[in-house]
Write a protein that holds these residues in place. Structure first.
Motif, mmCIF file in Angstrom:
data_model
loop_
_atom_site.group_PDB
_atom_site.id
_atom_site.type_symbol
_atom_site.label_atom_id
_atom_site.label_comp_id
_atom_site.label_asym_id
_atom_site.label_seq_id
_atom_site.Cartn_x
_atom_site.Cartn_y
_atom_site.Cartn_z
ATOM 1 N N UNK A 96 0.804 -1.227 0.000
ATOM 2 C CA UNK A 96 0.000 0.000 0.000
ATOM 3 C C UNK A 96 0.833 1.270 0.000
ATOM 4 N N UNK A 97 2.084 1.201 0.507
ATOM 5 C CA UNK A 97 2.906 2.406 0.627
ATOM 6 C C UNK A 97 4.100 2.427 -0.324
ATOM 7 N N UNK A 98 4.288 1.377 -1.104
ATOM 8 C CA UNK A 98 5.307 1.408 -2.136
ATOM 9 C C UNK A 98 6.649 0.821 -1.735
ATOM 10 N N UNK A 351 7.485 -13.827 -0.297
ATOM 11 C CA UNK A 351 7.177 -12.915 -1.408
ATOM 12 C C UNK A 351 6.622 -11.616 -0.860
ATOM 13 N N UNK A 352 7.157 -10.507 -1.331
ATOM 14 C CA UNK A 352 6.685 -9.180 -0.958
ATOM 15 C C UNK A 352 5.988 -8.564 -2.157
ATOM 16 N N UNK A 353 4.728 -8.172 -1.963
ATOM 17 C CA UNK A 353 3.992 -7.470 -3.012
ATOM 18 C C UNK A 353 4.284 -5.972 -2.883
ATOM 19 N N UNK A 354 4.549 -5.319 -4.014
ATOM 20 C CA UNK A 354 4.943 -3.912 -4.008
ATOM 21 C C UNK A 354 3.977 -3.116 -4.881
ATOM 22 N N UNK A 355 3.463 -2.034 -4.334
ATOM 23 C CA UNK A 355 2.525 -1.190 -5.071
ATOM 24 C C UNK A 355 3.164 -0.674 -6.359
ATOM 25 N N UNK A 359 6.328 -8.073 -7.918
ATOM 26 C CA UNK A 359 6.619 -8.693 -6.622
ATOM 27 C C UNK A 359 8.112 -9.014 -6.519
ATOM 28 N N UNK A 360 8.597 -9.092 -5.283
ATOM 29 C CA UNK A 360 9.970 -9.543 -5.062
ATOM 30 C C UNK A 360 9.950 -10.757 -4.139
#
Length: 792
Positions: A96-98, A351-355, A359-360
């Motif tokens: 949500x915050x990038x 896994x990290x979802x990025x706005x 994903x990374x």
């Protein structure tokens, strides 16, 4: 001309309609404080009286309905806060915050909080009241998500609302527990000092305990990098949710009060933010009553009182995190050495979802001690794997039961039983009741290592000699019940010996503890009004001692006028951090110059991280009192400096800096010119318009570091002190007049920017004023705003 006037009229009408439309739309985003709403799954109707400060007084016929209603009203005021705090432990802030939060997400998701939560939840008895009431609370939140207005933050960021689960509750507890810890900043720094500077330097930072200290009774000169400590500072700076830091509490026994009843005081120190951390609520049913303070997504009050008892907390600051150097198998980097041979790391894929970004994915290795920090912090480039062992995830987690039992205790024994279930975070849990009992319990699972092991250094994970040998029984924890000195207190300072040792921790200096003892010992006729004044006290007697030690090393023969005036100002100062005083400005700048000239030449890049530790605060008084020290010598020069030279240079640099910063007139160097506080909202980083809309402040304030009214700021080169933390609430409960007990929040009850209660306590808080915590039903029923939940 007529045509032009018509165009102007049309434009004016459009503007008026647009403004009116926006106004009408924002009205739909207000919390609902009166009227009627339908709530599914209720057994009976629930009436909620909102008092003049937006506190909900929930009247229900049973606790299940009360907690369901609490979930709804808590969510309408604090849903955005709930959303942010539930995302920390699983690593979902970047969503949500990038991408600026990616490193924060990687770190927290790798700590094992969510895995630990799932283990704890699997062991819960689904028929127990704590579980049932928690589910009802979550149902209330989820019904607001489904039927209530969407908070403006969700709209501005395009965040989709999601239902909440009990895993979110445990993730909040996990984040809260980790944010108390100080080891992650301190242990790597001390390890580097030992390895790169030598034992002699380390010894002088291992602060001794002197007889008159306020304790709770019961290779040569390389540059330090302190990568792990630096990485941890960066993690905390980027967090959009308040970390937990310190706290004060004292409970005065009946024999020391004017009216012969217990008086309870508590002000937990937590990072300032908007909304403020605590949500007040008052639940009343035929079999239960509690006026409580809840964290976002915690159903049971962590601070609370009723007519029978009051409780609160401060941070214990015990050492419950240990770091270990692991030794990899040279033939297989996925194995590490143990006394019984090589074992395989547990490998976790995250896994990290990025706005607005792909994903990374990354891998975390977990040894028997815990996750390998090299995988979680980009700054850690050590060739040796560093594992973090944390008692919170090492032992069975019963923190929901702890919160439930403390908030539902029927006696002091019941309360103690609840406090004994806590293994992490370490908390000083304070208690007072209407039967004139007072108590303090240092709660948390304590343990012992082999003799002489320094647990503030990174330990050896390979040879088996640095493992925990014994867990202590709760009865061995520091505690006091109805002591003959007639009060108990905690200010995060060192507790007395535990199991024959001074238990290792990251305790704060004696300043606040000394002042609390000093004031409590002075009289035996305390009133609620006296305690309210004391909880806002801003005087440090330790500062006066520090100045005496400083002055003793100064040569004033060549002082020019402003240096003489600055010295006179300090000599006349009683340690009061009042905003109109000049001495706090001079003293605080001197501290920076003194610490820089003492430690920076050896510490190099690690010096800013040193300034962010409790260790820095503890070392000030001890170092000023020393005559000889290995740290005095500036290793960048050929000559060997002395204490007198360091203090002389530091004082002269202080005056020169303040002349440039604030002008040539010493009388103009007031504390309010350099110290301020602003309660920041997570969206404030989006620009000045958002900052002006969502932030509360800035304000000038009374108070400073390590006075009772503890206003915490970062000591750095700028000469400006932006307060980032302090009392998250002040509470005073007098059992001789419990219906007139008092409290205050730093800003307001609501996190909804359109609510009248967004910042309506801010000025009172700054002034040291209080608001009544209503318990009298007659007063409560006079509330202007009454919300009735009907069965759906």
């Amino acid at each position: 001309m007529k045509r032009f006037k018509k165009i102007l009229k049309v434009i004016l009408i459009i503007v008026i309609l647009l403004v009116a439309g926006i106004w009408l739309y924002t009205r739909t985003l207000h919390p609902t404080y009166d009227g009627e709403l339908e709530l599914a799954h209720l057994n009976d109707e629930v009436t909620v009286y909102f008092d003049d400060y937006g506190v909900p007084h929930i009247n229900a016929k049973n606790q299940t309905d009360a907690y369901r209603a609490l979930g709804y009203v808590h969510a309408q005021d604090r849903l955005w806060q709930m959303e942010l705090i539930r995302r920390i432990a699983p690593g979902r802030l970047s969503e949500v915050l990038g991408e600026k939060l990616v490193e924060v997400d990687m770190f927290f998701s790798g700590l094992g909080i969510t895995e630990d939560a799932n283990k704890a939840i699997a062991k819960l008895d689904k028929n127990d009241k704590p579980y049932q009431y928690t589910k009802a609370y979550l149902d209330g939140i989820n019904q607001f998500i489904e039927n209530g207005p969407t908070p403006v933050e969700f709209l501005l960021l395009g965040v989709k609302k999601e239902k909440y689960t009990i895993e979110d509750v445990y993730n909040v507890f996990g984040y809260m527990s980790f944010s108390f810890a100080m080891a992650q900043k301190t242990d790597p720094l001390l390890t580097e000092i030992k390895e790169k500077l030598g034992v002699e330097y380390l010894k002088e930072l291992d602060i001794p305990i002197y007889e008159d200290t306020a304790i709770l009774k019961n290779e040569k000169n390389p540059e330090l990098k302190a990568a792990t400590a630096k990485a941890m500072s960066k993690i905390y700076e980027n967090l959009p949710v308040s970390p937990f830091i310190g706290s004060n509490s004292w409970v005065i026994g009946a024999d020391k009060t004017k009216n012969g009843k217990v008086i309870f005081a508590n002000d937990p120190h937590i990072g300032f933010s908007q909304p403020s951390v605590w949500y007040q609520s008052h639940i009343k049913t035929p079999d239960y009553e509690m006026y409580g303070y809840n964290l976002a997504l915690t159903p049971f009050a962590l601070l609370g009182h009723n007519r029978n008892y009051a409780y609160g907390l401060t941070m214990f600051e015990n050492d419950d995190i240990d770091f270990y150097f692991e030794e990899n198998n040279p033939e297989n980097e996925n194995e590490y050495k143990t006394p019984t041979g090589y074992q395989k790391y547990e490998l976790l894929r995250k896994t990290i979802k990025i706005k607005d970004k792909p994903d990374t994915t990354f891998q975390v290795k977990v040894s028997q001690h815990g996750p390998i920090m090299n995988d979680l912090l980009n700054e850690v480039r050590s060739e040796r794997p560093v594992a973090m062992q944390w008692i919170y995830t090492k032992l069975d987690n019963r923190i929901l039961d702890v919160a439930y039992q403390m908030s539902h205790a029927g006696s002091l024994d019941d309360f103690k039983a609840g406090a004994s279930l806590l293994h992490a975070p370490g908390l000083n849990i304070m208690y007072g009741d209407a039967n004139n009992n007072i108590a303090w319990f240092a709660s948390g699972k304590l343990y012992k290592y082999r003799d002489s092991l320094n647990t503030k250094l990174i330990l050896n994970g390979a040879d088996g000699k640095d493992e925990i040998l014994e867990y202590l029984d709760f009865e061995q924890n520091p505690q006091a019940i109805n002591p003959n000195w007639n009060y108990v207190y905690s200010a995060n300072n060192q507790p007395d010996s535990i199991a024959g040792i001074l238990y290792p921790g990251y305790y704060l200096p004696e300043d606040r503890g000394y002042r609390i003892e000093q004031l409590l010992e002075e009289k035996n006729d305390w009133t609620s009004e006296d305690v309210q004044k004391m909880i806002f006290d801003v005087t440090s007697p330790i500062v006066v001692k520090n100045i005496e030690n400083m002055v003793a090393s100064l040569d004033t023969n060549d002082f020019y006028e402003n240096e003489q005036k600055a010295l006179e100002t300090l000599n006349e100062w009683n340690g009061e951090y009042a905003k109109e005083k000049n001495a706090p400005t001079i003293y605080t700048r001197f501290l920076y110059e003194f610490l820089k000239n003492t430690y920076k030449d050896e510490m190099g890049d690690a010096f800013p991280e040193f300034l962010s530790t409790h260790l820095m605060k503890k070392v000030i008084a001890v170092q000023l009192a020393r005559g000889e020290s290995v740290w005095w010598d500036d290793v960048t020069t050929d000559q060997k400096e002395t204490k007198k030279e360091i203090i002389q240079t530091s004082f002269k640099n202080t005056v020169a800096f303040l002349e440039k910063q604030l002008g040539a007139n010493v009388a103009d160097w007031s504390w309010n010119k350099v110290a301020s506080v602003e309660h920041g909202h997570a969206l404030a980083a989006g620009g000045e318009m958002l900052r002006n809309t969502f932030n509360v402040g800035p304000f000038n304030m009374d108070g400073g570091n390590e006075v009772i009214n503890n206003q915490l700021f970062k000591l750095d080169s700028t000469g400006y002190y932006k307060v980032h933390a302090g009392p998250s609430t002040r509470r005073v409960i007098d059992f001789s007049n419990v219906e007139n007990s008092m409290s205050i929040l730093p800003t307001g009850q609501s996190g909804n920017v359109f609510s009248d209660h967004y910042d309506d306590q801010a000025q009172k808080y700054l002034n040291g004023e209080f608001v009544k915590m209503l318990l009298n039903q007659g007063e409560i029923e006079k509330s202007k705003n009454i919300l009735i939940f009907k069965k759906k």
